[in-house]
Scaffold this motif. Structure first.
Motif, PDB file in Angstrom:
ATOM      1  N   SER A  58     -17.341  18.677  43.310  1.00  0.00           N
ATOM      2  CA  SER A  58     -17.965  18.329  41.761  1.00  0.00           C
ATOM      3  C   SER A  58     -17.213  16.980  42.016  1.00  0.00           C
ATOM      4  O   SER A  58     -16.588  16.684  42.774  1.00  0.00           O
ATOM      5  CB  SER A  58     -16.442  19.227  40.815  1.00  0.00           C
ATOM      6  OG  SER A  58     -16.319  18.445  39.331  1.00  0.00           O
ATOM      7  N   THR A  73     -16.775  15.816  38.531  1.00  0.00           N
ATOM      8  CA  THR A  73     -16.555  15.302  37.830  1.00  0.00           C
ATOM      9  C   THR A  73     -15.441  15.032  37.083  1.00  0.00           C
ATOM     10  O   THR A  73     -14.455  14.824  37.719  1.00  0.00           O
ATOM     11  CB  THR A  73     -16.251  17.210  36.233  1.00  0.00           C
ATOM     12  OG1 THR A  73     -17.671  17.660  36.622  1.00  0.00           O
ATOM     13  CG2 THR A  73     -15.930  17.479  35.253  1.00  0.00           C
ATOM     14  N   SER A  87     -22.327  18.916  40.583  1.00  0.00           N
ATOM     15  CA  SER A  87     -23.201  18.588  39.186  1.00  0.00           C
ATOM     16  C   SER A  87     -22.647  19.384  38.226  1.00  0.00           C
ATOM     17  O   SER A  87     -21.585  19.973  37.836  1.00  0.00           O
ATOM     18  CB  SER A  87     -24.857  19.569  39.795  1.00  0.00           C
ATOM     19  OG  SER A  87     -24.735  19.791  37.795  1.00  0.00           O
ATOM     20  N   ASP A  88     -22.981  18.640  36.683  1.00  0.00           N
ATOM     21  CA  ASP A  88     -21.713  18.497  35.672  1.00  0.00           C
ATOM     22  C   ASP A  88     -22.254  19.716  35.091  1.00  0.00           C
ATOM     23  O   ASP A  88     -21.982  20.837  34.556  1.00  0.00           O
ATOM     24  CB  ASP A  88     -21.494  16.946  34.426  1.00  0.00           C
ATOM     25  CG  ASP A  88     -20.630  16.200  35.390  1.00  0.00           C
ATOM     26  OD1 ASP A  88     -19.963  16.214  36.017  1.00  0.00           O
ATOM     27  OD2 ASP A  88     -21.189  14.711  34.818  1.00  0.00           O
ATOM     28  N   GLU A  89     -23.551  19.068  35.356  1.00  0.00           N
ATOM     29  CA  GLU A  89     -24.537  20.985  35.034  1.00  0.00           C
ATOM     30  C   GLU A  89     -24.456  22.331  35.641  1.00  0.00           C
ATOM     31  O   GLU A  89     -23.821  22.891  34.914  1.00  0.00           O
ATOM     32  CB  GLU A  89     -26.079  20.233  34.633  1.00  0.00           C
ATOM     33  CG  GLU A  89     -26.708  21.322  32.989  1.00  0.00           C
ATOM     34  CD  GLU A  89     -26.786  22.752  33.633  1.00  0.00           C
ATOM     35  OE1 GLU A  89     -26.652  23.527  33.081  1.00  0.00           O
ATOM     36  OE2 GLU A  89     -27.298  22.772  35.070  1.00  0.00           O
ATOM     37  N   SER A  98     -17.269  22.498  31.261  1.00  0.00           N
ATOM     38  CA  SER A  98     -17.358  24.001  32.491  1.00  0.00           C
ATOM     39  C   SER A  98     -16.467  24.811  31.663  1.00  0.00           C
ATOM     40  O   SER A  98     -16.246  26.499  32.892  1.00  0.00           O
ATOM     41  CB  SER A  98     -16.689  22.607  33.638  1.00  0.00           C
ATOM     42  OG  SER A  98     -17.759  21.687  34.069  1.00  0.00           O
ATOM     43  N   ASN A 105     -16.775  16.508  29.914  1.00  0.00           N
ATOM     44  CA  ASN A 105     -17.780  17.756  30.459  1.00  0.00           C
ATOM     45  C   ASN A 105     -16.718  18.434  31.886  1.00  0.00           C
ATOM     46  O   ASN A 105     -16.991  19.369  32.305  1.00  0.00           O
ATOM     47  CB  ASN A 105     -18.218  17.378  31.783  1.00  0.00           C
ATOM     48  CG  ASN A 105     -19.385  16.199  32.224  1.00  0.00           C
ATOM     49  OD1 ASN A 105     -20.212  17.498  31.132  1.00  0.00           O
ATOM     50  ND2 ASN A 105     -19.411  14.924  32.158  1.00  0.00           N
ATOM     51  N   SER A 117     -11.661  22.689  40.231  1.00  0.00           N
ATOM     52  CA  SER A 117     -12.566  22.110  41.292  1.00  0.00           C
ATOM     53  C   SER A 117     -12.164  20.537  42.137  1.00  0.00           C
ATOM     54  O   SER A 117     -10.915  20.381  42.227  1.00  0.00           O
ATOM     55  CB  SER A 117     -13.116  21.207  40.052  1.00  0.00           C
ATOM     56  OG  SER A 117     -13.580  21.745  39.211  1.00  0.00           O
ATOM     57  N   ASP A 170     -12.872  14.018  29.880  1.00  0.00           N
ATOM     58  CA  ASP A 170     -14.120  13.940  30.369  1.00  0.00           C
ATOM     59  C   ASP A 170     -14.562  14.930  29.696  1.00  0.00           C
ATOM     60  O   ASP A 170     -14.205  16.752  30.786  1.00  0.00           O
ATOM     61  CB  ASP A 170     -14.241  14.004  32.316  1.00  0.00           C
ATOM     62  CG  ASP A 170     -15.931  14.061  32.735  1.00  0.00           C
ATOM     63  OD1 ASP A 170     -16.384  14.194  32.208  1.00  0.00           O
ATOM     64  OD2 ASP A 170     -15.802  13.816  33.213  1.00  0.00           O
TER      65      ASP A 170
END
Lengths: 462, 438
Positions: free
Chosen positions: A82, A84, A335-337, A117, A113, A125, A111
């Protein structure tokens, strides 16, 4: 403005974090991952740990009861790759060996994110630098304790790592036509510009680290003999590499092609260190045997391919092939997504290679825990492990499922009902803040431009 | 292993009797999901010469037509991805393998189908997920990548993912006219983060607005030019000269070809609708990231929408975490007709999961499936041919062991135009090859 909103969000979400209480989650389908599934099962949480699991679990009178009838409880999801919560740049791209820099120093606990998440069941992470250098910076494992400080997010007892990178990304800075971290005309080329050069950088650095290690050993030996030698100069670049050789720091190596995977294994053999995980490792399926023999894990994407030439031989069957050949495999996000739904990434391995439901979910729970050396603490629902849990409304391997609640160390960090409940209040608050700021009629000054806006590409990472 | 057995099992299946034309087939002993009608348990579908001629619980064998036993599998219409770059893009980072985003502001004469590579690896990979049809767009929509971004990138084509040549693959060439609607570049707009970091270089709002209006005027001027061209052509004026660029605009200004207008934000959607009203053209709103207050406007004007990826991050830090997941349901509740696309190549095959994620967050499952089948066909003007299992339509369908929107479901067989299409790809071939390595 942006800061005010962030603080508001952080404050409200923090209020949703409960005290470490005794909690009984009952009537759930408990997906332990390591010990099968228990229908209508219960899990007791005490002092942040899993205290009991079973069909019938008795709880103290003051326990908070969570009725999870019809719902699914699984271990908190773990992402082995990650970026993030990294404040500022992800790549320190000016050097081909940047082992002196450390992610620990740039964790941003605000953050958003992190919260997003959590809402997908993610609890841990492995936060890494980018892939600009053959030897990148030092990495850290974080628990997504939203609302806590940067220091408090770092997972206790998790061994730190170091990022390596092979192939197109680290050599890109040495190519005449491309330079993804320098802007402006005619950027200076930086060695290496070939895969051969990438190998050489790693060997060279470890050769230096070996000399450095010997200097210190000599110094310490002489001190032990009662002599008073002058200590060697401390070298912040070589220290982490010595830690790698001494087994105190894990190597997480970004890679794509089978040749470079094999290359790194041979360099590690020569220099006397181990690679803990190969990251992305899209051609891992071609050298699964060698990866297994080395004892490394493989942390790959479920189905990414074709975004560059070294990703063109990728196949979504990669995870299954490596697993069938005995490699410990995890699925990562980068990816944050994507890290918001790693359970759905796991489901793809059922289609691509016929993994069983447990094998699939293991790739986002116990397997990444093994790869990060934290499987004695997390990654499955077992008595004595940390109460890192995610509750889903249905089978988390179903594309129709969604995460409802998340606990880390027995503290609740996400509750969908509470999130929904607070939205009208947020909106009202936002409206008032905007009025106060005397926003222009266009209303364009709300929030922060997002990093995922079209045009702001994630390519540099992957 | 399971899939290898699956392939073998199919290959050895004794029930397939090869006889009549290879685009005629009777599939029986399947649960049929026509989408436009009620599900038929243990039903059958008969295709003759590529077209569906009968659907029902009891369909008699047709002389000489191959019979496929569905073994209790599920039969769904072939899925449609209503926005991709499949066929025009192979390796994203290698410009030599990309045929997107031609130079120039107005390129209506460009046609995606003529550059569609029928041998692209993405064709096989994409259809392995049950997708039989895609729209291939000539533009990447890569906003902010260049300051001189195109406005009209060319015509998107509706393509079958099967055929020897692009001509054979094209169901409806020139299906839509791809257009990037301009935007006032302020705040978190297109390329917003870069602009944010580089604030010194950003212009004032007034300046941005002036440039935006200038761009709109430029677009209107182009449409006017096309109209005058059409009049001149119709009048057979002696000095009339053919102009391929303006000629390509005639179906648009005549309302016969929809403008596929990419508009992400509420204000852009509103401006696009106002623009369509003024120019009297038909539009589809593509890749919106928010509904805002545009629901009733879209509904009143009967403007359909092609949604982009559901799996996205929210646009703003303070948006609800699930804002992109609930967006399709927002459109559904507003009564707007929509379907799904991915606006890419790499993940074109994942469009069923984009729809499923919307269903996880409130969209009715039936609406999710319609957004991959009949709605897509209607929006793209091809519902007389594809999008459902109905008499008279092309024989595009898949046999699955479950819901095709679930990743854990296996797509077992695929038929395009009644012809069985292999589900092998580069990906399955690597799997089989490398499993054999000792």
């Amino acid at each position: 403005m942006r800061r005010v909103l962030l603080v508001v969000i952080a404050a409200c979400a923090a209020a949703a974090v409960s005290r470490a209480e005794t909690i009984l989650i009952r009537n759930a389908t408990v997906l332990t991952i390591t010990k099968g599934a228990i229908e209508n099962g219960s899990v007791l949480i005490e002092n942040g740990k899993i205290a009991a699991i079973g069909k019938k679990v008795s709880a103290p009178a003051d326990a908070t009861i969570v009725d999870a009838s019809g719902k699914y409880l699984m271990p908190g999801i773990i992402d082995c790759h990650s970026h993030t919560a990294i404040e500022g740049g992800v790549n320190e791209g000016t050097l081909s060996d940047s082992s002196m820099v450390n992610i620990k120093d740039v964790i941003n606990p605000n953050d958003i994110n992190i919260y997003r998440s959590l809402a997908g069941g993610l609890t841990i992470s492995n936060v890494l630098h980018g892939s600009a250098n053959a030897i990148g910076g030092q990495t850290i494992v974080v628990k997504l304790r939203w609302g806590k400080s940067a220091q408090e997010m770092i997972m206790e007892g998790a061994k730190p790592g170091i990022k390596f990178a092979l192939g197109e990304n680290p050599k890109r800075a040495g190519e005449p036509s491309q330079n993804f971290f320098s802007q402006g005309a005619a950027p200076e080329r930086r060695y290496p510009g070939t895969r051969m050069g990438v190998e050489e950088v790693i060997r060279e650095s470890f050769a230096e680290a070996k000399n450095y290690q010997a200097e210190w050993k000599d110094y310490n030996d002489r001190v032990a003999k009662g002599e008073h030698p002058i200590p060697p100069r401390k070298d912040l670049r070589l220290e982490p590499l010595v830690e790698v050789m001494e087994g105190q720091r894990y190597v997480h190596a970004h890679c794509y092609r089978s040749d470079e995977i094999l290359m790194l294994i041979r360099v590690a053999d020569e220099m006397g260190f181990k690679i803990r995980t190969f990251q992305h490792v899209l051609e891992g399926y071609k050298v699964a045997r060698e990866i297994k023999e080395h004892g490394a894990g493989a942390s790959t994407f479920s189905d990414w391919w074709s975004y560059k030439i070294e990703a063109f031989d990728a196949t979504p069957y990669n995870a299954a092939i490596m697993a069938k050949k005995g490699v410990v495999v995890s699925l990562n996000s980068d990816s944050d997504e994507l890290q918001r739904h790693l359970n759905l990434e796991a489901a793809k391995t059922m289609r691509y290679g016929g993994m069983t439901p447990t094998e699939a979910l293991a790739m986002v729970t116990i397997n990444p825990a093994k790869q990060l050396g934290i499987d004695d603490k997390v990654g499955s629902i077992e008595v004595g492990k940390s109460a890192d849990l995610a509750l889903f409304d249905q089978d988390p391997l179903s594309n129709y499922s969604k995460c409802l609640r998340v606990w880390i160390d027995g503290h609740q960090y996400f509750d969908r009902d509470k999130d929904l409940e607070t939205r009208p209040k947020f909106n009202e608050e936002k409206k008032q803040l905007l009025q106060k700021e005397n926003a222009p009629a266009t209303g364009q000054r709300t929030g922060r431009p997002v990093a995922n806006a079209p045009g702001a590409s994630e390519e540099a990472y992957r | 292993m399971r899939s290898i057995l699956g392939f073998l099992g199919f290959a050895l299946m004794p029930v397939a009797l090869w006889a009549a034309g290879d685009n005629s087939v009777l599939v029986r002993n399947v649960d049929v999901h026509p989408v436009t009608g009620a599900d038929i348990r243990n039903g059958a579908v008969l295709v003759i010469d590529g077209k569906i001629v009968e659907v029902g619980a009891h369909v008699a064998p047709h002389g000489g037509v191959k019979v496929v036993d569905g073994h209790g599998l599920q039969l769904y219409p072939g899925l449609i991805n209503a926005a991709t770059n499949v066929g025009l893009s192979e390796v994203e980072s290698l410009r030599d393998t990309i045929d997107l985003d031609e130079i120039g502001t107005f390129n209506p004469e460009l046609r995606a189908e003529v550059a569609f590579n029928p041998s692209s690896e993405h064709v096989e990979v994409t259809r392995a997920s049950g997708i039989t049809t895609v729209i291939t767009l000539p533009g990447s929509g890569g906003r902010g990548r260049s300051a001189t971004a195109s406005v009209i990138t060319g015509q998107g084509a509706l393509m079958h993912l099967e055929g020897w040549t692009w001509e054979e693959m094209a169901i409806k060439p020139s299906a839509v006219m791809d257009m990037l609607f301009p935007e006032i570049q302020s705040g978190g707009g297109r390329g917003g983060f870069a602009a944010f970091l580089n604030q010194g270089a950003t212009r004032s709002y007034a300046e941005e607005e002036r440039q935006y209006k200038q761009k709109l005027a430029q677009i209107s001027q182009f449409f006017d030019e096309a109209r005058r061209y059409e009049i001149a052509k119709a009048a057979g004026a002696p000095e009339f000269k053919r102009d391929v660029r303006l000629e390509a605009m005639i179906p648009v200004i005549d309302g016969k070809q929809s403008l596929f207008v990419r508009a992400e934000r509420e204000r852009m959607i509103k401006d696009a609708i106002e623009f369509a009203d003024k120019e009297k053209v038909k539009i589809i709103i593509a890749d919106p990231r928010e509904l805002g207050s545009t629901g009733s406007l879209l509904k009143e004007h009967n403007i359909p929408v092609v949604l982009g990826k559901t799996f996205q991050l929210p646009m703003r830090d303070d948006d609800p975490y699930d804002a992109p997941y609930t967006l399709p349901n927002d459109f559904y509740k507003a009564g707007v007709k929509f379907c799904f696309g991915t606006f890419d190549t790499e993940f074109a095959r994942n469009v069923p999961f984009e729809a499923a994620q919307a269903a996880a967050f409130g969209l009715p499952k039936e609406a999710a499936l319609r957004g991959l089948t009949i709605n897509s066909a209607q929006i793209l003007g091809a519902d007389n041919e594809i999008g459902s299992i109905e008499k008279g339509k092309v024989g595009d369908f898949i046999l699955t062991d479950g819901d095709p929107l679930e990743a854990k479901t296996n797509i077992k067989q695929m038929f395009i135009g009644g012809r069985e299409v292999p589900l092998e790809s580069r990906h399955t071939r690597e799997f089989e090859k490398w499993m054999k390595r000792p």
